[in-house]
Motif scaffolding. Structure first.
Motif, PDB file in Angstrom:
ATOM      1  N   ARG A   3       0.851  -1.186   0.000  1.00 21.54           N
ATOM      2  CA  ARG A   3       0.000   0.000   0.000  1.00 21.54           C
ATOM      3  C   ARG A   3       0.886   1.235   0.000  1.00 21.54           C
ATOM      4  O   ARG A   3       2.070   1.183   0.363  1.00 21.54           O
ATOM      5  CB  ARG A   3      -0.869   0.012   1.260  1.00 21.54           C
ATOM      6  N   ALA A   4       0.302   2.363  -0.410  1.00 24.37           N
ATOM      7  CA  ALA A   4       0.944   3.671  -0.279  1.00 24.37           C
ATOM      8  C   ALA A   4      -0.154   4.676   0.028  1.00 24.37           C
ATOM      9  O   ALA A   4      -1.341   4.338  -0.019  1.00 24.37           O
ATOM     10  CB  ALA A   4       1.709   4.037  -1.546  1.00 24.37           C
ATOM     11  N   GLU A   5       0.231   5.900   0.337  1.00 28.10           N
ATOM     12  CA  GLU A   5      -0.751   6.920   0.697  1.00 28.10           C
ATOM     13  C   GLU A   5      -1.027   7.842  -0.484  1.00 28.10           C
ATOM     14  O   GLU A   5      -0.166   8.633  -0.875  1.00 28.10           O
ATOM     15  CB  GLU A   5      -0.259   7.742   1.886  1.00 28.10           C
ATOM     16  N   PRO A   6      -2.229   7.758  -1.071  1.00 35.47           N
ATOM     17  CA  PRO A   6      -2.552   8.618  -2.212  1.00 35.47           C
ATOM     18  C   PRO A   6      -2.413  10.109  -1.924  1.00 35.47           C
ATOM     19  O   PRO A   6      -2.048  10.882  -2.808  1.00 35.47           O
ATOM     20  CB  PRO A   6      -4.005   8.248  -2.516  1.00 35.47           C
ATOM     21  N   SER A   7      -2.695  10.520  -0.695  1.00 40.36           N
ATOM     22  CA  SER A   7      -2.609  11.941  -0.355  1.00 40.36           C
ATOM     23  C   SER A   7      -1.170  12.418  -0.218  1.00 40.36           C
ATOM     24  O   SER A   7      -0.922  13.621  -0.125  1.00 40.36           O
ATOM     25  CB  SER A   7      -3.358  12.213   0.956  1.00 40.36           C
ATOM     26  N   MET A   8      -0.218  11.490  -0.235  1.00 38.56           N
ATOM     27  CA  MET A   8       1.187  11.848  -0.055  1.00 38.56           C
ATOM     28  C   MET A   8       2.060  11.521  -1.262  1.00 38.56           C
ATOM     29  O   MET A   8       2.997  12.264  -1.579  1.00 38.56           O
ATOM     30  CB  MET A   8       1.745  11.110   1.168  1.00 38.56           C
ATOM     31  N   ALA A   9       1.759  10.408  -1.937  1.00 39.46           N
ATOM     32  CA  ALA A   9       2.689   9.860  -2.919  1.00 39.46           C
ATOM     33  C   ALA A   9       2.936  10.786  -4.105  1.00 39.46           C
ATOM     34  O   ALA A   9       4.081  11.087  -4.451  1.00 39.46           O
ATOM     35  CB  ALA A   9       2.190   8.497  -3.395  1.00 39.46           C
ATOM     36  N   THR A  10       1.857  11.223  -4.763  1.00 36.10           N
ATOM     37  CA  THR A  10       2.043  12.075  -5.935  1.00 36.10           C
ATOM     38  C   THR A  10       2.639  13.417  -5.554  1.00 36.10           C
ATOM     39  O   THR A  10       3.445  13.992  -6.298  1.00 36.10           O
ATOM     40  CB  THR A  10       0.708  12.275  -6.678  1.00 36.10           C
ATOM     41  N   GLN A  11       2.267  13.931  -4.371  1.00 33.27           N
ATOM     42  CA  GLN A  11       2.858  15.184  -3.902  1.00 33.27           C
ATOM     43  C   GLN A  11       4.361  15.025  -3.679  1.00 33.27           C
ATOM     44  O   GLN A  11       5.142  15.940  -3.976  1.00 33.27           O
ATOM     45  CB  GLN A  11       2.173  15.617  -2.601  1.00 33.27           C
ATOM     46  N   ALA A  12       4.781  13.861  -3.172  1.00 33.78           N
ATOM     47  CA  ALA A  12       6.211  13.604  -2.982  1.00 33.78           C
ATOM     48  C   ALA A  12       6.939  13.578  -4.320  1.00 33.78           C
ATOM     49  O   ALA A  12       8.034  14.134  -4.467  1.00 33.78           O
ATOM     50  CB  ALA A  12       6.407  12.290  -2.236  1.00 33.78           C
ATOM     51  N   MET A  13       6.327  12.922  -5.311  1.00 32.16           N
ATOM     52  CA  MET A  13       6.925  12.881  -6.641  1.00 32.16           C
ATOM     53  C   MET A  13       7.001  14.279  -7.241  1.00 32.16           C
ATOM     54  O   MET A  13       7.980  14.633  -7.911  1.00 32.16           O
ATOM     55  CB  MET A  13       6.111  11.966  -7.549  1.00 32.16           C
ATOM     56  N   ALA A  14       5.965  15.085  -7.006  1.00 34.47           N
ATOM     57  CA  ALA A  14       5.951  16.457  -7.535  1.00 34.47           C
ATOM     58  C   ALA A  14       7.076  17.280  -6.915  1.00 34.47           C
ATOM     59  O   ALA A  14       7.756  18.057  -7.609  1.00 34.47           O
ATOM     60  CB  ALA A  14       4.592  17.101  -7.265  1.00 34.47           C
ATOM     61  N   ALA A  15       7.272  17.141  -5.615  1.00 34.80           N
ATOM     62  CA  ALA A  15       8.347  17.880  -4.958  1.00 34.80           C
ATOM     63  C   ALA A  15       9.707  17.456  -5.505  1.00 34.80           C
ATOM     64  O   ALA A  15      10.595  18.295  -5.738  1.00 34.80           O
ATOM     65  CB  ALA A  15       8.285  17.646  -3.449  1.00 34.80           C
ATOM     66  N   SER A  16       9.875  16.153  -5.732  1.00 28.45           N
ATOM     67  CA  SER A  16      11.129  15.657  -6.293  1.00 28.45           C
ATOM     68  C   SER A  16      11.334  16.164  -7.714  1.00 28.45           C
ATOM     69  O   SER A  16      12.457  16.497  -8.116  1.00 28.45           O
ATOM     70  CB  SER A  16      11.120  14.129  -6.268  1.00 28.45           C
ATOM     71  N   LEU A  17      10.260  16.232  -8.473  1.00 30.86           N
ATOM     72  CA  LEU A  17      10.332  16.755  -9.838  1.00 30.86           C
ATOM     73  C   LEU A  17      10.830  18.191  -9.833  1.00 30.86           C
ATOM     74  O   LEU A  17      11.696  18.568 -10.647  1.00 30.86           O
ATOM     75  CB  LEU A  17       8.949  16.668 -10.493  1.00 30.86           C
ATOM     76  N   ARG A  18      10.325  18.987  -8.941  1.00 24.72           N
ATOM     77  CA  ARG A  18      10.728  20.404  -8.886  1.00 24.72           C
ATOM     78  C   ARG A  18      12.212  20.538  -8.555  1.00 24.72           C
ATOM     79  O   ARG A  18      12.901  21.415  -9.099  1.00 24.72           O
ATOM     80  CB  ARG A  18       9.877  21.149  -7.862  1.00 24.72           C
ATOM     81  N   THR A  19      12.720  19.674  -7.666  1.00 28.79           N
ATOM     82  CA  THR A  19      14.144  19.765  -7.316  1.00 28.79           C
ATOM     83  C   THR A  19      15.029  19.391  -8.494  1.00 28.79           C
ATOM     84  O   THR A  19      16.206  19.765  -8.527  1.00 28.79           O
ATOM     85  CB  THR A  19      14.484  18.843  -6.124  1.00 28.79           C
ATOM     86  N   ARG A  20      14.464  18.673  -9.460  1.00 27.73           N
ATOM     87  CA  ARG A  20      15.227  18.274 -10.644  1.00 27.73           C
ATOM     88  C   ARG A  20      15.013  19.219 -11.818  1.00 27.73           C
ATOM     89  O   ARG A  20      15.407  18.915 -12.941  1.00 27.73           O
ATOM     90  CB  ARG A  20      14.846  16.841 -11.044  1.00 27.73           C
ATOM     91  N   GLY A  21      14.381  20.341 -11.573  1.00 22.09           N
ATOM     92  CA  GLY A  21      14.225  21.363 -12.597  1.00 22.09           C
ATOM     93  C   GLY A  21      12.933  21.296 -13.374  1.00 22.09           C
ATOM     94  O   GLY A  21      12.694  22.148 -14.256  1.00 22.09           O
ATOM     95  N   GLY A  22      12.087  20.304 -13.104  1.00 22.01           N
ATOM     96  CA  GLY A  22      10.795  20.242 -13.783  1.00 22.01           C
ATOM     97  C   GLY A  22       9.843  21.308 -13.261  1.00 22.01           C
ATOM     98  O   GLY A  22       9.899  21.681 -12.088  1.00 22.01           O
ATOM     99  N   GLN A  23       8.983  21.793 -14.126  1.00 27.04           N
ATOM    100  CA  GLN A  23       8.020  22.823 -13.735  1.00 27.04           C
ATOM    101  C   GLN A  23       6.617  22.236 -13.670  1.00 27.04           C
ATOM    102  O   GLN A  23       6.227  21.438 -14.522  1.00 27.04           O
ATOM    103  CB  GLN A  23       8.029  23.985 -14.726  1.00 27.04           C
ATOM    104  N   ILE A  24       5.871  22.643 -12.660  1.00 23.36           N
ATOM    105  CA  ILE A  24       4.466  22.277 -12.523  1.00 23.36           C
ATOM    106  C   ILE A  24       3.671  23.564 -12.436  1.00 23.36           C
ATOM    107  O   ILE A  24       3.889  24.378 -11.524  1.00 23.36           O
ATOM    108  CB  ILE A  24       4.217  21.416 -11.269  1.00 23.36           C
ATOM    109  N   ILE A  25       2.764  23.752 -13.375  1.00 25.35           N
ATOM    110  CA  ILE A  25       1.934  24.960 -13.386  1.00 25.35           C
ATOM    111  C   ILE A  25       0.498  24.551 -13.091  1.00 25.35           C
ATOM    112  O   ILE A  25      -0.157  23.908 -13.919  1.00 25.35           O
ATOM    113  CB  ILE A  25       2.020  25.695 -14.735  1.00 25.35           C
ATOM    114  N   GLU A  26       0.027  24.897 -11.904  1.00 26.75           N
ATOM    115  CA  GLU A  26      -1.330  24.571 -11.512  1.00 26.75           C
ATOM    116  C   GLU A  26      -2.286  25.670 -11.958  1.00 26.75           C
ATOM    117  O   GLU A  26      -1.873  26.762 -12.353  1.00 26.75           O
ATOM    118  CB  GLU A  26      -1.387  24.356  -9.996  1.00 26.75           C
ATOM    119  N   ASP A  27      -3.589  25.371 -11.907  1.00 29.42           N
ATOM    120  CA  ASP A  27      -4.603  26.316 -12.386  1.00 29.42           C
ATOM    121  C   ASP A  27      -4.291  26.754 -13.817  1.00 29.42           C
ATOM    122  O   ASP A  27      -4.431  27.926 -14.171  1.00 29.42           O
ATOM    123  CB  ASP A  27      -4.676  27.545 -11.474  1.00 29.42           C
ATOM    124  N   CYS A  28      -3.863  25.807 -14.623  1.00 34.07           N
ATOM    125  CA  CYS A  28      -3.455  26.124 -15.991  1.00 34.07           C
ATOM    126  C   CYS A  28      -3.951  25.039 -16.934  1.00 34.07           C
ATOM    127  O   CYS A  28      -3.294  24.009 -17.123  1.00 34.07           O
ATOM    128  CB  CYS A  28      -1.933  26.245 -16.069  1.00 34.07           C
TER     129      CYS A  28
END
Length: 465
Positions: free
Chosen positions: A166-191
């Motif tokens: 099992r994993a936590e849906p409320s945490m897992a994708t957010q963790a991946m998103a934070a890791s993505l940002r540290t690697r230079g990826g951009q996430i634009i919400e409300d877009c």
């Protein structure tokens, strides 16, 4: 632990609030900030690819944060087993990859068998498991009683896989998103992405509500919105939605730490000490215009196990009937008028599920429900996702139709998409996930009765993961 689900109602239908600048160019634009889109972007960023994720709402605001959190290989469609195996390995290293807690734990999963019919069904599936050396096995009555001493009722046994978890849906994708940002990826919400522009048959750019981004590749990780988005491109993507209902309890000591499902209940331990609970085999299919347009493609699913779906006719029919199907890049789109699918959970289904669970596991007698929520699950006619390029639009990749399985197999599916974009050896074969297979369905009676025959009902009887 703060749950993403507390934000469900607050974001629905809100106006765009993004203040971040839109980059003028990227190698890849990912449309959709769920687990498939975010994980794909993460694997691309690891390889030095410049990537931008455009999300009409916020990260993991729909199915990616609302699913049960099961990470399983057990019971998968044979086409998905290699992907589930690859995903399990990626999940095992996800905390280390992101540097953030995702909640992944290898705890084992049990499917209880009520009678010999269940035993036979799982014995047939074990033949596929054996081909892949899975650690799945059938437990008989004596072994089951040893593992669950308080289990009530008659049970013939259980299908068990120790390495599932099992994993936590409320945490897992957010963790991946934070890791993505540290690697230079951009996430634009409300877009919201409105259109894809092409030149000489290849992707040229995406036009968002805030401006244009030039790119070489576009990944559609758009979940339940994929059919609508593809329709504006002239692509027929066979997809319907079913509505799941889920609840979580306050902290509860005593019940099993593993995940367990019977015919009409399911539960798994949460990292916060509570339990996620739902009723297996009880999703709602809202009758909408596409229900008729896609009738023959989904007919085998209803013919095989149609009693597992609860059909409902209501306002959603007229809402979808009046939803624009075509638009220009300078027009307001349905993705901006409804930023998040936020269906209401069925109180009846949830109360039934909890009652069924308490009858079998008396440890849940004093469970106090903390929150409940609904989720819109995108399904294909055979309940297997599409991960494929699109003929006629070079650079466009669809990764959708996960039929409630996207959370569990998401990491490997995303890895496969990244492999396709970077022309690397694929983590698993992409052949079972071709779009063309769905176009062939429903063209003749012979074709209707061939294949998986699961579709809607697979999503109904399996947990939305």
């Amino acid at each position: 632990m703060t749950d993403t689900i507390t934000q469900f109602s607050s974001i629905t239908d809100r106006k765009s609030q993004t203040t971040k600048p839109i980059p003028g160019r990227a190698d890849v634009v990912v449309v959709g900030g769920g687990i498939i889109g975010i994980a794909t972007a993460l694997f691309l960023a690891q390889r030095g690819i410049s990537v931008v994720v455009c999300e009409k709402g916020h990260v993991a605001c729909e199915q990616s944060s609302r699913n049960w959190g099961w990470v399983r290989k057990m019971g998968r469609d044979p086409a998905e087993i290699p992907m589930a195996i690859a995903s399990a390995k990626l999940w095992a290293g996800m905390n280390a990859l992101t540097g953030i807690e995702t909640g992944f734990r290898e705890t084992g999963i049990y499917y209880l068998c009520k009678d010999q019919k269940d035993i036979q069904k799982y014995e047939e599936w074990l033949a596929f498991a054996k081909e892949h050396d899975l650690d799945s096995s059938l437990l008989r009555q004596s072994s089951l009683k040893e593992r669950f001493p308080t289990l009530k009722g008659h049970w013939e046994g259980a299908l068990f896989t120790k390495s599932d978890g099992r994993a936590e849906p409320s945490m897992a994708t957010q963790a991946m998103a934070a890791s993505l940002r540290t690697r230079g990826g951009q996430i634009i919400e409300d877009c919201a992405v409105r259109c894809i522009e092409t030149a000489a048959g290849s992707v040229h750019s995406v036009v968002t509500e805030h401006g244009e981004i030039r790119c070489k590749y576009v990944i559609l990780a758009t979940g339940a919105w994929t059919r609508l988005f593809c329709g504006n491109l002239g692509i027929d993507f066979p997809q319907l939605k079913v509505i799941g209902s889920v609840m979580r309890t306050q902290r509860l000591d005593g019940p099993p730490e593993c995940a367990v499902a019977g015919r009409d209940f399911a539960f798994r331990k949460r990292l916060d000490g509570g339990y996620t609970i739902a009723q297996k085999n009880a999703n709602i299919a809202q009758v909408v215009p596409d229900s008729f347009r896609l009738f023959f493609k989904f007919l085998p699913a209803f013919q095989s196990e149609g009693n597992e779906i609860r059909l409902r006719f209501g306002p959603q029919f007229f809402k979808e009937m009046n939803t624009p199907k075509r638009w220009r890049s300078d027009q307001l789109t349905p993705f901006e008028t409804t930023r998040v699918l936020n269906p209401k959970p069925s109180k009846k289904i949830l109360s039934e599920g909890l009652r069924n669970l308490r009858r079998v596991f008396p440890e849940f007698a004093n469970a106090k429900v903390e929150q409940s929520w609904g989720c819109a699950i995108d399904v294909t006619p055979d309940a297997v996702p599409v991960i494929d390029t699109v003929d006629g639009i070079s650079g466009l990749v669809i990764a959708s139709g996960f039929s409630g399985h996207g959370f569990g197999i998401g990491p490997a599916a995303a890895h496969l998409v990244a492999d396709m974009v970077t022309a690397q050896r694929p983590i698993v074969s992409a052949e079972p996930f071709k779009l063309a297979r769905l176009w062939k369905l429903g063209k003749s009676r012979e074709e209707q009765t061939r294949g998986h025959g699961s579709g809607l009902t697979s999503a109904a009887r399996d947990e939305p993961r």
